[in-house]
Design an enzyme around this catalytic site. Structure first.
Site, PDB file in Angstrom:
ATOM      1  N   GLU A 210     -37.492  73.027 -58.929  1.00  0.00           N
ATOM      2  CA  GLU A 210     -37.227  74.460 -59.010  1.00  0.00           C
ATOM      3  C   GLU A 210     -35.737  74.698 -59.237  1.00  0.00           C
ATOM      4  O   GLU A 210     -34.923  74.452 -58.351  1.00  0.00           O
ATOM      5  CB  GLU A 210     -37.686  75.159 -57.739  1.00  0.00           C
ATOM      6  CG  GLU A 210     -39.141  74.917 -57.381  1.00  0.00           C
ATOM      7  CD  GLU A 210     -39.460  75.413 -55.989  1.00  0.00           C
ATOM      8  OE1 GLU A 210     -38.992  76.504 -55.609  1.00  0.00           O
ATOM      9  OE2 GLU A 210     -40.172  74.687 -55.255  1.00  0.00           O
TER      10      GLU A 210
ATOM     11  N   TYR B 181     -46.146  72.760 -60.054  1.00  0.00           N
ATOM     12  CA  TYR B 181     -46.261  71.405 -59.516  1.00  0.00           C
ATOM     13  C   TYR B 181     -46.591  70.474 -60.674  1.00  0.00           C
ATOM     14  O   TYR B 181     -47.636  70.610 -61.325  1.00  0.00           O
ATOM     15  CB  TYR B 181     -47.386  71.313 -58.487  1.00  0.00           C
ATOM     16  CG  TYR B 181     -47.131  72.015 -57.183  1.00  0.00           C
ATOM     17  CD1 TYR B 181     -46.618  71.327 -56.081  1.00  0.00           C
ATOM     18  CD2 TYR B 181     -47.440  73.366 -57.033  1.00  0.00           C
ATOM     19  CE1 TYR B 181     -46.418  71.971 -54.870  1.00  0.00           C
ATOM     20  CE2 TYR B 181     -47.230  74.023 -55.827  1.00  0.00           C
ATOM     21  CZ  TYR B 181     -46.714  73.317 -54.746  1.00  0.00           C
ATOM     22  OH  TYR B 181     -46.514  73.965 -53.548  1.00  0.00           O
TER      23      TYR B 181
ATOM     24  N   HIS C 230     -40.228  83.053 -50.160  1.00  0.00           N
ATOM     25  CA  HIS C 230     -40.783  83.182 -51.517  1.00  0.00           C
ATOM     26  C   HIS C 230     -41.111  84.631 -51.895  1.00  0.00           C
ATOM     27  O   HIS C 230     -42.109  84.903 -52.576  1.00  0.00           O
ATOM     28  CB  HIS C 230     -42.016  82.305 -51.670  1.00  0.00           C
ATOM     29  CG  HIS C 230     -41.705  80.843 -51.840  1.00  0.00           C
ATOM     30  ND1 HIS C 230     -40.478  80.379 -52.237  1.00  0.00           N
ATOM     31  CD2 HIS C 230     -42.484  79.732 -51.658  1.00  0.00           C
ATOM     32  CE1 HIS C 230     -40.502  79.056 -52.301  1.00  0.00           C
ATOM     33  NE2 HIS C 230     -41.707  78.636 -51.948  1.00  0.00           N
TER      34      HIS C 230
ATOM     35  N   ASN D 245     -37.630  80.674 -51.738  1.00  0.00           N
ATOM     36  CA  ASN D 245     -37.430  79.970 -50.492  1.00  0.00           C
ATOM     37  C   ASN D 245     -37.081  80.953 -49.379  1.00  0.00           C
ATOM     38  O   ASN D 245     -37.562  82.074 -49.370  1.00  0.00           O
ATOM     39  CB  ASN D 245     -36.380  78.871 -50.649  1.00  0.00           C
ATOM     40  CG  ASN D 245     -36.708  77.663 -49.785  1.00  0.00           C
ATOM     41  OD1 ASN D 245     -36.578  77.716 -48.571  1.00  0.00           O
ATOM     42  ND2 ASN D 245     -37.153  76.587 -50.401  1.00  0.00           N
TER      43      ASN D 245
ATOM     44  N   HIS E  16     -42.475  77.836 -59.870  1.00  0.00           N
ATOM     45  CA  HIS E  16     -42.995  76.971 -58.816  1.00  0.00           C
ATOM     46  C   HIS E  16     -44.137  76.084 -59.326  1.00  0.00           C
ATOM     47  O   HIS E  16     -45.105  75.831 -58.616  1.00  0.00           O
ATOM     48  CB  HIS E  16     -43.478  77.824 -57.649  1.00  0.00           C
ATOM     49  CG  HIS E  16     -43.457  77.141 -56.317  1.00  0.00           C
ATOM     50  ND1 HIS E  16     -44.382  76.196 -55.942  1.00  0.00           N
ATOM     51  CD2 HIS E  16     -42.608  77.267 -55.268  1.00  0.00           C
ATOM     52  CE1 HIS E  16     -44.130  75.793 -54.714  1.00  0.00           C
ATOM     53  NE2 HIS E  16     -43.042  76.411 -54.278  1.00  0.00           N
TER      54      HIS E  16
END
Length: 359
Positions: A315, A179, A107, A81, A177
């Protein structure tokens, strides 16, 4: 039983990119590649025994190298982040990190951990991904030696352990990360909205409009962030532009080991995913900044079109931008110390008769 196989997924800069696949007797399988330590596929049976891939991603290496701007499946580092304004101070020395988004460091910068090929080795049914991040890379101080271990257990648990050491004081906050969409990677928002989500989190990190923390931790009670009991995602995020993309603070139970962080359950398929970790927060993100339904989608595996709310990231990590907020848990790693982080994603199904079992 757990079975582990390996094969070459492609080559980059004359290096082989390896693909490792774990399988269990239930039909569950996970594939990870050495480029970015990316989870490329995660096949999970449903309550009727049908198997679907439940992580978003690509079929080929070239797509991960050239098109993975959404960080599909990769390890994020050195810091996940935002680091506000890409500037940190350690012992009075200012270090300027790569500013790669809106004037901030995001990131890990341009050549982040999910954008490079890692060395890899097999230890039984474990795979260890290793990398030396050199002093000055993306502006970070210190030679950082990183090892990330993936393992799948016979109860369909995906286990991650991160370790790192540095030659200088530096900052570190790593995560994965991936999804997830337990309805199937291709099912889009329609599939995602039918998930019931529970988060063992009682506060949320307040952020500015550019997603940088203010330093305040706000109670979740009475807000859409109160996921302490199961909530249907579609009831919360539909027509709500900015939900979710937030750091939720874990309610600690005094356990120094792994704490329960989250359960994600998809009733139509029966699939669920429980998340356990020793980290103090979750960054919960629902692909808000993917293309809208009016725009061309991101072409993923099997020709699937990924659009807004196609998947969710859970995360496990330290608080974002912690270096600038003394009240947040420290992200400083000193020479001689070892950074350690452990996370488990446990998969299973709720059968027709209500019995909960591994997938």
């Amino acid at each position: 039983m757990v079975y582990l196989t390996e094969q070459v997924f492609g080559t980059i800069n004359d290096e082989d990119v390896m693909k490792y696949t774990w399988r269990t007797d239930s039909g569950f399988s996970l594939s990870a590649i050495s480029f970015g330590a990316i989870v490329q596929s995660l096949q999970v049976p449903d309550k009727d025994g049908n198997i679907n891939d439940v992580v978003l991603g690509f079929d080929d290496l070239q797509s991960y190298v050239e098109r993975n701007i959404k960080n599909f499946g990769g390890v994020i580092g050195r810091c996940t982040n935002r680091v506000a304004e890409g500037t940190i101070q350690i012992d009075g020395v200012t270090h300027r990190l790569t500013r790669n988004r809106d004037g901030h460091h995001v990131h890990g910068g341009n050549l982040a951990f999910d954008k490079v090929n890692w060395s890899s080795s097999v230890d039984g049914t474990k795979v260890v991904f290793s990398r030396l991040s050199k002093d000055g890379e993306e502006g970070y101080p210190g030679d950082l030696m990183v090892n990330i271990t993936y393992e799948v257990k016979d109860d369909d648990t995906w286990y991650i352990e991160y370790t790192a050491s540095s030659t200088k004081k530096t900052i570190i906050n790593m995560t994965n990360h991936s999804y997830f969409n337990l309805a199937g990677h291709e099912s889009g928002a329609e599939g995602l909205y039918n998930h019931l989500v529970t988060m063992n989190c009682d506060r949320v990190v307040e952020v500015r409009s550019d997603w940088v923390p203010t330093g305040r931790l706000l109670p979740v009670g009475g807000t859409p962030f109160d996921l302490r009991s199961p909530k249907r995602l579609g009831d919360i995020i539909e027509n709500s532009k900015n939900l979710f993309h937030h750091n939720l603070c874990v309610t600690r139970n005094g356990n120094k080991g792994l704490n329960f962080l989250s359960r994600v359950y998809h009733p139509p398929s029966g699939r669920y995913m429980d998340v356990y970790s020793d980290q103090p927060s979750i960054l919960f993100y629902n692909a808000n900044y993917f293309p809208t339904k009016e725009e061309a989608g991101i072409v993923g595996k099997d020709g699937a079109s990924y659009r807004r709310h196609a998947g969710m990231c859970i995360e496990t990590q330290n608080f974002i931008d912690a270096i600038h907020h003394p009240s947040f848990p420290s992200v400083i790693l000193k020479p001689g110390d070892v950074y350690k982080q452990k996370t488990e994603y446990r998969f299973g199904v709720v059968k027709q008769n209500g019995v909960v079992a591994p997938a």
